[in-house]
Design an enzyme around this catalytic site. Sequence first.
Site, mmCIF file in Angstrom:
data_model
loop_
_atom_site.group_PDB
_atom_site.id
_atom_site.type_symbol
_atom_site.label_atom_id
_atom_site.label_comp_id
_atom_site.label_asym_id
_atom_site.label_seq_id
_atom_site.Cartn_x
_atom_site.Cartn_y
_atom_site.Cartn_z
ATOM 1 C CG ASP A 122 -0.398 0.201 2.432
ATOM 2 O OD1 ASP A 122 0.828 0.557 2.671
ATOM 3 O OD2 ASP A 122 -1.015 -0.546 3.472
ATOM 4 C CG LEU A 123 0.343 3.997 -2.990
ATOM 5 C CD1 LEU A 123 -0.123 5.168 -4.018
ATOM 6 C CD2 LEU A 123 1.772 3.494 -3.450
ATOM 7 C CG ASP A 125 -3.566 3.335 -0.209
ATOM 8 O OD1 ASP A 125 -4.459 2.726 0.174
ATOM 9 O OD2 ASP A 125 -2.751 3.709 0.744
#
Length: 311
Positions: free
Chosen positions: A193-194, A236
């Site tokens: 994930d970002l 994300d």
Amino acid sequence: MSGSRLFEGCTVENTSSLNGLGHGIEQWVRQMERLTPLASQDRNQLLELLLVQMDLGSLLATFADRAARIVRIHSLHFDCGQSHTLIQHPPQASLTLHSYPFELRGQHGQLIGQLHYTLEHALSGSQQRILQQYHQLLCLPLPLYLRLSQLELQVRLDHLTGLGNRSYFDEAIGRAVEQHSRESHGLVLVLLDLDNFKQINDTWGHPVGDLVLSRFAQLLTHCIRSTDQAFRLGGDEFALLLQPAEPEAWRPVWLRLQHMLMIHKELSTFSVGCSLGAASWQSGVDVHSLYEAADAHLYARKKAGKAGLLD
């Protein structure tokens, strides 16, 4: 008996007639060789078999199986803008292989794709004629199956990034675990994930957020091999299926991704970073347990990163 004695007593006109007759028979034989069709029963059986296949993969596999009964195929690929491997045997230095490309065209002459054969023996004329007739039969259902495959793929893809969507991921990981339960070649699940993505959205707006997601997805596809798969699970969150893969196969992917993020013009502008967790499939592990293990690794690495202890 000499040639002159053989035709002794024949007039020039008679000799010309014999020559003409011989030439005519030779032409007829060549024409019959070109036109010799498959028996009607064989054509109908093959066409029926092709038409009842469930999807493009099954259609191509069925065709490849029948073609392999005609010639000894070392490899066979179908190219229609996307490459499909139908048969692939490991290389052998002792073999001298012969390559044959065949174009596949529809009823109106439009190019559908191309078959690339690599054979262990050169094609004979009769083998080539039979294969060409097989190709003609394949071209009847092939355009429809290609279209259905495209539509099915669109349903499976995330519209923003072009990666597989959550539904496709659930299907793919279930199939991968099932296959490796029978014969394991190594499977690693990677979750990503970002970092601080909400802050990017809040500061720059959703159009920039969508751009970041799209560019990050492109980086993922460049960090993995053709045998691996990438997915956007939502928001994300992303996932990779690495196979075949050693348990630590996620590490070179992580290093490549970190390097690409640093040098990417747009993503580096917004200081985009990501976190990663991974788990290697082991015998007896189900899909849920594999996902939980990767998620736990992701959480542990996030925590270590915040403490400055990330390896």
